[in-house]
Every structure is written in structure tokens, then in C-alpha cells.
Write a protein that holds these residues in place. Structure first.
Motif, PDB file in Angstrom:
ATOM      1  N   PRO A   1       0.789  -1.220   0.000  1.00 45.60           N
ATOM      2  CA  PRO A   1       0.000   0.000   0.000  1.00 45.60           C
ATOM      3  C   PRO A   1       0.824   1.273   0.000  1.00 45.60           C
ATOM      4  N   LEU A   2       2.045   1.180   0.454  1.00 47.72           N
ATOM      5  CA  LEU A   2       2.898   2.353   0.493  1.00 47.72           C
ATOM      6  C   LEU A   2       3.021   3.000  -0.877  1.00 47.72           C
ATOM      7  N   LEU A   3       3.046   2.186  -1.922  1.00 46.15           N
ATOM      8  CA  LEU A   3       3.231   2.695  -3.264  1.00 46.15           C
ATOM      9  C   LEU A   3       1.941   2.689  -4.077  1.00 46.15           C
ATOM     10  N   ALA A   4       0.874   2.213  -3.463  1.00 45.35           N
ATOM     11  CA  ALA A   4      -0.303   1.878  -4.261  1.00 45.35           C
ATOM     12  C   ALA A   4      -0.864   3.056  -5.022  1.00 45.35           C
ATOM     13  N   CYS A   5      -0.985   4.199  -4.410  1.00 47.00           N
ATOM     14  CA  CYS A   5      -1.754   5.268  -5.007  1.00 47.00           C
ATOM     15  C   CYS A   5      -0.902   6.298  -5.724  1.00 47.00           C
ATOM     16  N   VAL A   6       0.362   6.097  -5.784  1.00 45.98           N
ATOM     17  CA  VAL A   6       1.209   7.090  -6.422  1.00 45.98           C
ATOM     18  C   VAL A   6       1.232   6.838  -7.916  1.00 45.98           C
ATOM     19  N   GLY A   7       0.723   7.778  -8.654  1.00 50.96           N
ATOM     20  CA  GLY A   7       0.760   7.666 -10.111  1.00 50.96           C
ATOM     21  C   GLY A   7      -0.161   6.622 -10.665  1.00 50.96           C
ATOM     22  N   SER A   8      -1.062   6.114  -9.887  1.00 53.85           N
ATOM     23  CA  SER A   8      -1.942   5.057 -10.346  1.00 53.85           C
ATOM     24  C   SER A   8      -3.336   5.600 -10.586  1.00 53.85           C
ATOM     25  N   SER A   9      -4.026   4.983 -11.521  1.00 57.26           N
ATOM     26  CA  SER A   9      -5.367   5.439 -11.856  1.00 57.26           C
ATOM     27  C   SER A   9      -6.337   5.290 -10.699  1.00 57.26           C
ATOM     28  N   ILE A  10      -6.063   4.389  -9.805  1.00 58.52           N
ATOM     29  CA  ILE A  10      -7.015   4.155  -8.725  1.00 58.52           C
ATOM     30  C   ILE A  10      -6.981   5.285  -7.707  1.00 58.52           C
TER      31      ILE A  10
ATOM     32  N   PRO B   1       0.763  -0.974  -8.221  1.00 54.54           N
ATOM     33  CA  PRO B   1       1.510  -0.317  -7.141  1.00 54.54           C
ATOM     34  C   PRO B   1       2.896   0.128  -7.540  1.00 54.54           C
ATOM     35  N   PHE B   2       3.441  -0.402  -8.615  1.00 57.46           N
ATOM     36  CA  PHE B   2       4.791  -0.021  -9.009  1.00 57.46           C
ATOM     37  C   PHE B   2       4.784   0.871 -10.247  1.00 57.46           C
ATOM     38  N   ALA B   3       3.693   1.568 -10.456  1.00 54.75           N
ATOM     39  CA  ALA B   3       3.576   2.430 -11.633  1.00 54.75           C
ATOM     40  C   ALA B   3       4.601   3.556 -11.572  1.00 54.75           C
ATOM     41  N   THR B   4       5.149   3.879 -12.729  1.00 54.79           N
ATOM     42  CA  THR B   4       6.147   4.944 -12.804  1.00 54.79           C
ATOM     43  C   THR B   4       5.821   5.895 -13.945  1.00 54.79           C
ATOM     44  N   CYS B   5       4.542   6.091 -14.188  1.00 55.26           N
ATOM     45  CA  CYS B   5       4.153   6.900 -15.343  1.00 55.26           C
ATOM     46  C   CYS B   5       4.467   8.377 -15.128  1.00 55.26           C
ATOM     47  N   ASP B   6       4.321   8.859 -13.927  1.00 54.67           N
ATOM     48  CA  ASP B   6       4.580  10.273 -13.700  1.00 54.67           C
ATOM     49  C   ASP B   6       4.807  10.495 -12.211  1.00 54.67           C
TER      50      ASP B   6
END
Lengths: 618, 91
Positions: free
Chosen positions: A44-53, A570-575
Motif C-alpha cells: 500500500p505504500l506505493l499503491a496510489c502514487v501515479g496510479s489510476s485508482i 503499485p509499481f507504476a512509474t508513469c509520472d
């Protein structure tokens, strides 16, 4: 004083590199078993960063996308199952567009092999949301009148047609015109779509819309469920059969909220996007998906918008791999079109699902998408001994010992006119399978081979128009003769050359027949099966070392099994921060790993040639 | 025609040889294992924005390359030790 490198230094670096690799592997396994990782509170630490959710609509978007998945297992009658080689798919329950278009398609004779696909005896894989049939089985070239749209019923259209007409489609859509400013009770779009390459193609149009003045809902029912007047806003996808069957040569279709039976809810609708999708059948297998989209007429251009396609490919062992293709950032203006390249599964694998998402980072319409389940007319056969099942045409051979069926895919010209043969259904049949296992399927599945067996030049010489003079060859090997050849003496060279060619140059038909014979004998044998299994294991690793491939910025998709947080990245790196972090982390980790490896290699070599250790030097 | 006949004869022979092998069907657990491996590798592949997999592959190439070279050198030394090249005690 010593200038010899200290092995201890190498050891530290190599240990660091080894640890990095281990961390990488642990991360991979962690994402694979993400439910347990989630329970541990790691992800969850990374879940919402840069993610559509992360958007307020994220859970609803995820729920709707999940709801669009195909539904397998619908029970069919025997007649329906038998007609499944000719099916047009669409849902939206409007006779205005789909009924006439598909009826015209049927009247024109489009032979289609797309839409709901027979997955077994009496069962089919339906497109997302299809819950009932506008069925007209038995009327071979007409749909008849579509049923009155009923609330809560999403129709799949189909017809029982096994004939193919017209020429193969060519080109790409020239335009898609959205009506009004995007807030309209109806929208018209047109596209001249056709293709020059052979094969069976399916087409459909998808319209993404929601009521005007409404934001994305926090809750709504799944696709295909009842819509009643006054309910909360909906964001949904409707699809329409389009074009003349597999040839897709029709040029226009019209969508309207009223025609779709939704006008009573809100007369103004925001057309979020209109897409045209095509899919290509090669040897009876869905091999390629292409789509063209004109998006977001109501929204201003956004430099962060892009389209992402994901296909899932399944190998003979049931293992799956996904291939993702993103357009990169496209600052579309309203109504602009973007072409998304077609995607192919690796050789030997079959396409089992396709999805296109329109993603806009940082905006309210973050992730929208079209989600289609695809399969192929497998007739229960996916692979035989590691070989991908395909379709083939066989012809009847009658002898004193009885009747047998021989393949048309060899030289001889016995099947040159098979598709137009009045007694086609008696003399020919379509089979699906591989190796020595073949199942007879509907003749329409083999329509892709309608022009595949030219007449044999020896046993069935082509007719020559006497009004057309023979051409004179331009190459020494050409066998056309003329009086000038006789007078110049070149006739001797040509005669010898042609005789040698006739004697020693194998014909392409022979090469094909030989290849088919050997590969048929090879399929299903123990070594072929074992090699296929080993290849299936090795295949995924090839992608790891492919430096030319650019990984999807969304990273692996994980299933949180929390209901509203399915399909997270959770590992998205789009922006944002993750992109910045990964931009630094990746090259640093690469350098560390490489230095560690070089250190380890140097230690190994130094030990081999007995370089003195630091202790010995001292 | 000559080449065609030869190719057809070869194809018949090869088909006969290949036909001597038994036909088998892999047990289900092979598909399970393959799918499991494929799943892990696919997940790992999608972490490519964080982990430079080509570099990791290159690192393995370096390490194993050095190991193979070292092994070759040691074998060469052992083999060379059998040849005295005229050396030995002059006594």
C-alpha cells in the motif's frame, strides 16, 4: 608498493550487486503473491502514487472494467452452436444501427468469425455485458426484426451465414466525426474502413458515454444491468456491430442515446469517445487487434493522455504472458483520432484477451477503457502436442476402397474453385486442429482460404486469351521465346536454361508439401512435445534480456482482492515521484549490478592466473 | 522434377523416422509449472522500470563468461603440464 587491484574491493562490489539482484527477485515474487504482501502492509505504500485508482472514481472505474469481462458458459442450443462460425457481435439493443447494418451485412453475405465464440459443446464466450441473444438462427442471410430492447438486457447479435462476398477490406478509417460539442443527444460518426490484406476481419464501433452534467459516479451497476430514469450518472460502453461482416466496408453508423433506449434518462449525453476496432483472423485464430479512437470531445486537450493496449497470449501449456503497447503522451484535441498499432502474440501462442485503456494522468477521466474478451473458433482444440491448432480445408477423394478426405494445402489444384463450387458442402469440409487430430467445423471458418489454392499449371493450365500477345522475357532464364531469339541464337541458351529449371528447381508447392508432411509427422511425437514444453519455459525469459523493449510504465498489475481495489498498479512509474525515483534508481541499480558482476569476474580471473592476494603482497 | 522427387523421397524417409517416436501427452503438472514460471517472469518483466533486467542479464553473462574462461585456462594448464617440452633434470 603494489598496484595490483585489491580483490577485497571487488568482493564488496560483487556482494552489493548480488544483493541487488536478490532484492529484485524478491520484489518480483512479492508482486506475484501480492495478497500476502498486501496483508503484510508492504504494497500500500506505493499503491496510489501515479496510479489510476487514486482518482475519486478509481474504485468505480476498476469495478466497471472488471464487469466488462467475458462471460463463458452460456448455454446454446445445438443449432446455435452449429451456427457460431457466422456471428456479428454488438450490444446496445438498438435496431436503428445494429439491426440494419448487420442485416445488410448478412444480405451482402459477410462471413464472420468474431464476436461470441464457441468454447465447447453448447457453450460460448460472450463479450462483456452480453446477456441475451437477438438470435435469428436458421435464417441464413437475414436477421429479421430485432426484439424490442428490454431493460437490463444487453443483446448479442448473430446470424447464421456461411457465405463470403466482396473483396477484402483495405485502408484505415479516414475520419470519425463527433456530433455537437460533445454534449448531444445523438452523435454521428463515419469512417471509411477497409483493408487490402487477406483474412477475416471483424469490426465494431464502441461508444463511451455518460449523461451530461454528471461527474463520474461512485457506484453504479455493472454493464448490462437495468438503467432506470432518474438514476445516478452512468459511465458505460456500448458496442455496435459495424460494417459488412468481416469485410468492414461500410462507412457510417449513427449512435443516439434515444435510439439506445436511454433518452428518457437524460437527453444530453457526453460522448466521451468513439472507437473502431477490428480484429484479424489468421487460420481461424484471432491474431491481431487494431483500434482507432477519437476521444474525449467534451474535455480539453490533455498532454498526458495516452492509449494503452494489453493483450494476453496463452501458450500450449496454459501459461500466459501479456504484451503491452502504449502510444506515449498524445495531446489530443477534441475529436482528433489516434491510431493504435495492431498487436500480435508471439508465434505459437494464441490471443486470449485484449484491452485498450485511455489513460489521462492527473485528470478526472483518468482511466477509461474498452475491454473485450476474445477467443478463437477452437472447436475444443487449442494445441495438439504443443502445436497451435489451425484451420484447414480438405476435399473428398472417392476410390474403390471408399471415401477419404485429403488436405487442400498441397500442390495439385484440386481445390482451386472450392469456395464457389456449387457442391462445396459435399465435396469439401473445414477442419480445425493440428498434427493428426482434426475436428470438422463449419465451412465458414475456412473462408479465409477461399483464394488460397490456385490452379495447378500442369493439370489445370490457365486459359490464355489469344488476343493478348505473349510477353518477351527480360531475364536470361525466362522461357518465353520470340523470333529474335531464334535469329540471334539465344534460343539455345533459353532452351537449356528452361530445361534445367524444370528439372532441378523445386516448385514452391513441393516445398510446402514437404514441409507440411514432415511437420505433420513431427507434431505430437515425444521429442516435439518435450521440446515444446522446454520452449514454453524458456520463452518468457527472452523478454527479460531484450534491451530494446520498453517496459510498461504501469508495472505489474496486482489483484488486491479487496473488491474495489482490484487491478492496481503499485509499481507504476508513469509520472510524479515514482517516475523521478525510477529514473534515478534504474540506472544506478544497473551500474551497481554491472560493477558487481565485473568485480566478481575479475576475482575469478585473478584467482585463475594466481595474482597475489593482498596478504601475500604484504 | 528431379529435385522435387529427391525432396519427396527425403520427406517420406524423414516422416518414417519421425513416426518411429511414440506420441505422448504431457502430464498436467508440466502446464502448472510452466504457467507458474511464466507468471513470475512476466511479473518480473513488468518491473522493468525499476530493475534494469538487460543489465542483470549482462551481469550474468560477465560472471559466467569469466567462470568459463577461468575453467578453460585451468584445463589448458593441466593439459600443458603433461608436456615437459624437453625440460627436466639435466643431472
Amino acid at each position: 608498493m603494489s598496484t595490483i587491484p585489491r580483490p577485497l574491493r571487488f568482493r564488496r562490489i560483487s556482494v552489493l550487486g548480488t544483493l541487488s539482484v536478490l532484492v529484485s527477485v524478491v520484489l518480483s515474487v512479492l508482486t506475484f503473491f501480492v495478497p500476502s504482501a498486501n496483508a503484510a502492509g508492504v504494497v500500500p505504500l506505493l499503491a496510489c502514487v501515479g496510479s489510476s485508482i487514486c482518482s475519486p472514481e478509481g474504485p468505480a472505474i476498476m469495478a466497471e472494467l472488471a464487469a466488462q469481462g467475458g462471460t463463458a458458459g452460456s448455454t446454446l442450443s445445438a443449432a446455435e452452436a452449429a451456427s457460431f462460425q457466422g456471428i456479428v457481435n454488438g450490444y446496445g439493443a438498438t435496431a436503428t444501427t445494429s439491426g440494419s447494418a448487420i442485416a445488410a451485412s448478412a444480405a451482402a453475405g459477410g462471413s464472420t468469425s468474431f464476436g461470441p465464440i464457441l468454447t465447447g459443446a453448447g457453450t460460448a464466450l460472450l463479450s462483456g455485458g452480453v446477456s441475451a441473444w437477438a438470435a435469428h438462427v436458421g435464417s441464413s442471410d437475414a436477421l429479421g426484426t430485432l426484439p424490442t430492447p428490454a431493460p437490463g438486457v444487453t443483446y448479442g447479435f448473430k446470424y447464421n451465414d456461411t457465405t463470403s462476398y466482396g473483396s477484402a477490406p483495405s485502408g484505415t478509417p479516414t475520419s470519425v466525426t463527433l456530433g455537437g460539442s460533445g454534449n448531444a443527444s445523438s452523435v454521428s460518426f463515419s469512417a471509411t474502413y477497409s483493408r487490402t490484406d487477406q483474412g477475416d476481419y471483424g469490426c465494431k464501433v464502441e461508444v463511451l458515454y455518460r449523461p451530461s452534467g454528471q461527474s463520474m459516479p461512485s457506484t453504479f451497476a455493472a454493464l448490462g444491468s437495468a438503467e432506470t430514469a432518474g438514476t445516478a450518472a452512468r459511465y458505460t460502453v456500448r458496442s455496435y456491430g459495424f460494417g459488412n461482416g468481416n469485410h468492414c466496408t461500410s462507412s457510417a453508423a449513427t449512435f443516439s442515446a434515444a435510439a439506445a433506449g436511454r433518452g428518457s434518462i437524460n437527453s444530453a449525453w457526453v460522448i466521451v469517445g468513439v472507437g473502431i476496432q477490428t480484429w484479424n483472423f489468421t487460420s481461424g485464430i484471432v491474431a491481431q487487434y487494431s483500434s482507432w479512437w477519437a476521444m474525449d470531445a467534451a474535455a480539453p486537450s490533455n498532454p498526458n493522455r495516452y492509449v494503452q493496449q494489453t493483450i494476453t497470449c496463452t501458450n500450449s501449456s496454459g501459461g500466459t504472458s501479456t504484451v503491452t503497447n502504449s502510444t506515449g503522451a498524445i495531446p489530443w484535441s477534441p475529436g482528433d483520432m489516434v491510431t493504435v498499432a495492431g498487436m500480435m502474440c508471439p508465434a505459437g501462442t494464441r490471443l486470449t484477451s485484449w484491452q485498450a485503456d485511455v489513460k489521462t494522468s492527473g485528470a478526472a477521466d483518468t482511466t477509461l477503457g474498452s475491454n473485450t474478451s476474445v477467443s478463437h473458433p477452437s472447436a475444443g482444440c487449442d494445441y495438439v502436442g504443443g502445436t497451435l491448432c489451425t484451420a484447414r480445408v480438405t476435399h473428398r477423394v472417392t476410390s474403390s476402397t471408399g471415401t477419404s478426405w485429403e488436405t487442400c494445402h498441397v500442390a495439385g489444384g484440386a481445390c482451386a474453385q472450392w469456395w464457389t463450387d456449387p457442391a462445396r458442402d459435399t465435396n469439401y469440409r473445414c477442419e480445425y486442429g493440428a498434427g493428426s487430430v482434426w475436428t470438422v467445423v463449419g465451412i465458414g471458418v475456412c473462408s479465409i482460404f477461399r483464394n488460397s489454392f490456385p490452379a495447378d499449371p500442369v493439370t489445370n493450365p490457365p486459359t490464355v486469351d489469344p488476343a493478348v500477345p505473349p510477353t518477351v522475357g527480360r531475364n536470361p532464364g525466362d522461357c518465353d521465346m520470340s523470333w529474335s531469339d531464334v535469329l540471334s541464337g539465344a534460343i539455345v541458351f533459353k532452351a537449356v536454361s528452361c530445361a534445367l529449371q524444370w528439372a532441378f528447381v523445386p516448385s514452391p508447392d513441393t516445398l510446402t508439401a514437404v514441409q507440411t508432411q514432415v511437420s505433420t509427422a513431427w507434431d505430437g511425437t515425444a521429442p516435439a512435445v518435450v521440446i515444446g514444453a522446454v520452449s514454453d519455459v524458456y520463452e518468457p525469459f527472452r523478454g527479460l534480456a531484450d534491451a530494446s523493449s520498453s517496459p510498461d510504465c504501469n508495472g505489474p498489475e496486482v489483484d488486491w482482492e479487496w473488491g474495489y481495489l482490484d487491478h492496481a498498479h503499485p509499481f507504476a512509474t508513469c509520472d510524479g515521484l515514482p517516475k523521478t525515483m525510477s529514473d534515478y534508481f534504474r540506472p544506478i541499480l544497473g551500474a551497481v549490478v554491472l560493477l558487481g558482476a565485473l568485480g566478481q569476474a575479475a576475482r575469478t580471473l585473478a584467482g585463475t592466473i594466481s595474482l597475489p592476494t593482498p596478504k601475500a603482497v604484504a | 522434377m528431379v529435385t522435387d522427387a529427391i525432396l519427396r523421397a527425403l520427406a517420406n524417409f524423414l516422416s518414417w523416422v519421425v513416426g518411429l517416436f511414440p506420441t505422448i501427452t504431457l502430464p498436467e503438472w508440466v502446464a502448472i509449472v510452466t504457467g507458474f514460471i511464466s507468471g513470475i517472469v512476466t511479473q518480473a518483466l513488468q518491473l522493468g522500470n525499476w530493475i534494469p533486467w538487460p543489465m542483470v542479464g549482462l551481469a550474468f553473462v560477465f560472471i559466467w563468461g569469466a567462470f568459463i574462461v577461468a575453467l578453460a585456462v585451468r584445463i589448458a594448464r593441466i593439459v600443458a603440464s603433461f608436456f615437459t617440452a624437453g625440460g627436466g633434470s639435466a643431472a
